[in-house]
Design an enzyme around this catalytic site. Sequence first.
Site, PDB file in Angstrom:
ATOM      1  N   SER A 144       5.794  -2.954  -4.649  1.00 23.53           N
ATOM      2  CA  SER A 144       5.310  -3.734  -3.512  1.00 23.53           C
ATOM      3  C   SER A 144       6.132  -4.986  -3.299  1.00 23.53           C
ATOM      4  O   SER A 144       6.038  -5.604  -2.243  1.00 23.53           O
ATOM      5  CB  SER A 144       3.843  -4.093  -3.703  1.00 23.53           C
ATOM      6  OG  SER A 144       3.633  -4.626  -4.975  1.00 23.53           O
ATOM      7  N   HIS A 165       6.712   2.769   0.244  1.00 25.58           N
ATOM      8  CA  HIS A 165       5.619   1.862  -0.118  1.00 25.58           C
ATOM      9  C   HIS A 165       4.328   2.262   0.592  1.00 25.58           C
ATOM     10  O   HIS A 165       4.243   2.200   1.817  1.00 25.58           O
ATOM     11  CB  HIS A 165       6.004   0.412   0.216  1.00 25.58           C
ATOM     12  CG  HIS A 165       4.980  -0.569  -0.233  1.00 25.58           C
ATOM     13  ND1 HIS A 165       4.607  -1.661   0.507  1.00 25.58           N
ATOM     14  CD2 HIS A 165       4.211  -0.613  -1.354  1.00 25.58           C
ATOM     15  CE1 HIS A 165       3.684  -2.338  -0.144  1.00 25.58           C
ATOM     16  NE2 HIS A 165       3.419  -1.724  -1.273  1.00 25.58           N
ATOM     17  N   GLU A 177       5.770   2.331   4.329  1.00 24.02           N
ATOM     18  CA  GLU A 177       7.017   1.609   4.582  1.00 24.02           C
ATOM     19  C   GLU A 177       8.150   2.370   3.903  1.00 24.02           C
ATOM     20  O   GLU A 177       8.108   2.590   2.682  1.00 24.02           O
ATOM     21  CB  GLU A 177       6.925   0.182   4.029  1.00 24.02           C
ATOM     22  CG  GLU A 177       5.942  -0.689   4.806  1.00 24.02           C
ATOM     23  CD  GLU A 177       5.797  -2.098   4.260  1.00 24.02           C
ATOM     24  OE1 GLU A 177       5.681  -3.033   5.063  1.00 24.02           O
ATOM     25  OE2 GLU A 177       5.792  -2.267   3.019  1.00 24.02           O
ATOM     26  N   ASN A 215       3.585  -6.801   3.141  1.00 23.91           N
ATOM     27  CA  ASN A 215       3.270  -7.824   2.137  1.00 23.91           C
ATOM     28  C   ASN A 215       3.897  -9.175   2.463  1.00 23.91           C
ATOM     29  O   ASN A 215       3.370 -10.217   2.075  1.00 23.91           O
ATOM     30  CB  ASN A 215       3.706  -7.362   0.741  1.00 23.91           C
ATOM     31  CG  ASN A 215       2.671  -6.427   0.137  1.00 23.91           C
ATOM     32  OD1 ASN A 215       1.557  -6.312   0.647  1.00 23.91           O
ATOM     33  ND2 ASN A 215       3.035  -5.745  -0.928  1.00 23.91           N
TER      34      ASN A 215
HETATM   35  N1  CAA Z   1     -10.764   8.021  -0.703  1.00 15.40           N
HETATM   36  C1  CAA Z   1     -11.303   8.703   0.287  1.00 15.40           C
HETATM   37  N2  CAA Z   1     -12.051   8.147   1.251  1.00 15.40           N
HETATM   38  C2  CAA Z   1     -12.234   6.813   1.196  1.00 15.40           C
HETATM   39  C3  CAA Z   1     -11.679   6.025   0.168  1.00 15.40           C
HETATM   40  C4  CAA Z   1     -10.905   6.676  -0.811  1.00 15.40           C
HETATM   41  N3  CAA Z   1     -10.331   6.028  -1.827  1.00 15.40           N
HETATM   42  N4  CAA Z   1     -12.026   4.737   0.394  1.00 15.40           N
HETATM   43  C5  CAA Z   1     -12.771   4.718   1.501  1.00 15.40           C
HETATM   44  N5  CAA Z   1     -12.906   5.963   1.983  1.00 15.40           N
HETATM   45  C6  CAA Z   1     -13.624   6.376   3.168  1.00 15.40           C
HETATM   46  C7  CAA Z   1     -15.112   6.415   2.932  1.00 15.40           C
HETATM   47  O1  CAA Z   1     -15.525   7.660   2.413  1.00 15.40           O
HETATM   48  C8  CAA Z   1     -15.665   6.164   4.314  1.00 15.40           C
HETATM   49  O2  CAA Z   1     -15.717   7.369   5.043  1.00 15.40           O
HETATM   50  P1  CAA Z   1     -16.839   7.550   6.180  1.00 15.40           P
HETATM   51  O3  CAA Z   1     -16.440   6.610   7.287  1.00 15.40           O
HETATM   52  O4  CAA Z   1     -16.742   8.975   6.547  1.00 15.40           O
HETATM   53  O5  CAA Z   1     -18.133   7.184   5.545  1.00 15.40           O
HETATM   54  C9  CAA Z   1     -14.603   5.280   4.966  1.00 15.40           C
HETATM   55  O6  CAA Z   1     -13.445   5.383   4.174  1.00 15.40           O
HETATM   56  C10 CAA Z   1     -15.037   3.860   4.999  1.00 15.40           C
HETATM   57  O7  CAA Z   1     -15.337   3.452   3.668  1.00 15.40           O
HETATM   58  P2  CAA Z   1     -16.554   2.510   3.274  1.00 15.40           P
HETATM   59  O8  CAA Z   1     -17.701   2.742   4.222  1.00 15.40           O
HETATM   60  O9  CAA Z   1     -16.798   2.667   1.814  1.00 15.40           O
HETATM   61  O10 CAA Z   1     -16.005   1.045   3.410  1.00 15.40           O
HETATM   62  P3  CAA Z   1     -15.198   0.373   4.573  1.00 15.40           P
HETATM   63  O11 CAA Z   1     -15.699   0.771   5.906  1.00 15.40           O
HETATM   64  O12 CAA Z   1     -15.165  -1.075   4.220  1.00 15.40           O
HETATM   65  O13 CAA Z   1     -13.714   0.932   4.422  1.00 15.40           O
HETATM   66  C11 CAA Z   1     -11.579   0.493   3.556  1.00 15.40           C
HETATM   67  C12 CAA Z   1     -13.022   0.844   3.237  1.00 15.40           C
HETATM   68  C13 CAA Z   1     -10.897   1.703   4.203  1.00 15.40           C
HETATM   69  C14 CAA Z   1     -10.935   0.210   2.196  1.00 15.40           C
HETATM   70  C15 CAA Z   1     -11.517  -0.739   4.515  1.00 15.40           C
HETATM   71  O14 CAA Z   1     -12.330  -1.759   4.027  1.00 15.40           O
HETATM   72  C16 CAA Z   1     -10.121  -1.274   4.711  1.00 15.40           C
HETATM   73  O15 CAA Z   1      -9.340  -0.745   5.461  1.00 15.40           O
HETATM   74  N6  CAA Z   1      -9.823  -2.398   4.010  1.00 15.40           N
HETATM   75  C17 CAA Z   1      -8.495  -3.013   4.065  1.00 15.40           C
HETATM   76  C18 CAA Z   1      -7.614  -2.331   3.046  1.00 15.40           C
HETATM   77  C19 CAA Z   1      -6.233  -2.890   3.064  1.00 15.40           C
HETATM   78  O16 CAA Z   1      -5.904  -3.861   3.720  1.00 15.40           O
HETATM   79  N7  CAA Z   1      -5.389  -2.259   2.242  1.00 15.40           N
HETATM   80  C20 CAA Z   1      -4.022  -2.706   2.064  1.00 15.40           C
HETATM   81  C21 CAA Z   1      -3.968  -3.584   0.870  1.00 15.40           C
HETATM   82  S1  CAA Z   1      -2.333  -4.186   0.613  1.00 15.40           S
HETATM   83  C22 CAA Z   1      -1.590  -2.975  -0.258  1.00 15.40           C
HETATM   84  O17 CAA Z   1      -2.139  -1.980  -0.654  1.00 15.40           O
HETATM   85  C23 CAA Z   1      -0.140  -3.188  -0.501  1.00 15.40           C
HETATM   86  C24 CAA Z   1       0.274  -3.811  -1.730  1.00 15.40           C
HETATM   87  O18 CAA Z   1       1.382  -3.528  -2.148  1.00 15.40           O
HETATM   88  C25 CAA Z   1      -0.486  -4.864  -2.398  1.00 15.40           C
END
Ligand code: CAA
Length: 302
Positions: A144, A165, A177, A215
Site C-alpha cells: 500500500s 493494489h 490500482e 492512499n
Molecule cells: N465479504 C463479503 N461481503 C461483505 C464483506 C466481506 N468481507 N464485507 C461487507 N460485505 C457485504 C455485506 O454482506 C453487506 O451485504 P448486503 O448489503 O447484501 O447486506 C454489504 O457488504 C454491506 O455490509 P454491512 O451492512 O456489514 O456494512 P456496511 O454497509 O457498513 O458496508 C463496507 C461495509 C463495504 C466495508 C463499507 O462500510 C465501506 O465501504 N467502508 C469503506 C471501506 C474502505 O474505505 N475501504 C478502503 C480502505 S483503504 C485500503 O484498503 C487501502 C490500504 O492500502 C490501506
Amino acid sequence: MAFFTHQIRRGFSSSIIKNGVIKNVTIIGGGQMGAGIAQVAASTGHTVTLVDTSEDILKKSRKGIEGSLKRVVKKKFADKPEAGEEFIQNVLQNVSISTDAGASVQAADLLLEAIVENLKVKQDLFGHLDELAPANTIFASNTSSLPITDIAGSTSRLDRFGGLHFFNPVPMMKLVEVVGTSTTSQETFDSLLNFSKALGKTPVSCKDTPGFIVNRLLVPYMMEALRLHERGHGSKEDIDIAMKLGAGYPMGPFELCDYVGLDTVKFIIDGWSAKDPHNPLFASSELLNKRRVLQVQVMCRG
Ligand code: CAA
C-alpha cells in the site's frame, strides 16, 4: 522460514501464460488482503494457490473465504440457496493452500505478494522466488505504500514486475490500482490491467509514487481528522458522523482508521514523513502514536 525451503530450480518452467492472459495465480500471504484477493480470483474462474508460513494460518484464511462467500451468495443467490452452495463449493475448489512458495510458483502466470509491509522481507521473498519461478511468470506486489521499484530491484525481471493494489474488504471494493514502474513492460502492464478486469474490478493506472492515488489522498485525510480532534475542533464521534452524513462516506475517518488498522496507518505515515519530514500533510498524531484512535467508533455506526 517455509517460504524459502524449496530448492533452487532455475529454468524449470511450467507456467504457460498465453497471450498475457493470467489464469493461474499464486498469492503469498493468507491475511485479510491475500485471502480476499484469492476469493475474488477463485470466484471469477482463476486457479489460485494461497501460500503462507503455517497450515494454521491457511486454515483460518480458508475459513475467512468461506464466511465471506456466504455473505456474497446470500445476496447473489437469494432465491436459490442450493445454487449458492454449489457456487461456494466450486469457488473453494479453485483455491489450493500451501506452505511451499517455491513449489507453488512453478505453474503461476502471476505471483502476487500480500505479506507484511516490510521492504527487506518483500525483497528477500521476491529475490528468492525469482530464482525458482518460470521466466514468464509476472510478479506483482499489493503493497500500500512501499515503492514497487524498490521491491522489484531484488529480482532480475524488472520488465515483468508491477503493482496490484486492492482495497479492504476486497470482495466489496471495486477498485484495483495497477502500478507500472519505469521498467514495467507494456505487455506486463496490460496483463495486470486485464487481470483486474477479469476479476470484475475497475482498474486505474498509477505511477509508482508514494501511496499511488487512493492512499496518497486517504491517509493524509485520516491524519488530518486525528489532528483536528487533537486541536480540540471536534469529538471523534462528531467528526465521523460529519463525514458520513455531510460527505456521504460509508465510514468516518476514525472508523476507517480502525478498519484499515492503526499499525498500517502509522507505518504508512511514518514512512512518508521520514522521506519528506517538512510536509505538513505527513505530520504525526499523538493519538495514533499511542494507538488510541478507536473503539468509540463502534458507537457511532449507523
Ligand atoms: N465479504 C463479503 N461481503 C461483505 C464483506 C466481506 N468481507 N464485507 C461487507 N460485505 C457485504 C455485506 O454482506 C453487506 O451485504 P448486503 O448489503 O447484501 O447486506 C454489504 O457488504 C454491506 O455490509 P454491512 O451492512 O456489514 O456494512 P456496511 O454497509 O457498513 O458496508 C463496507 C461495509 C463495504 C466495508 C463499507 O462500510 C465501506 O465501504 N467502508 C469503506 C471501506 C474502505 O474505505 N475501504 C478502503 C480502505 S483503504 C485500503 O484498503 C487501502 C490500504 O492500502 C490501506
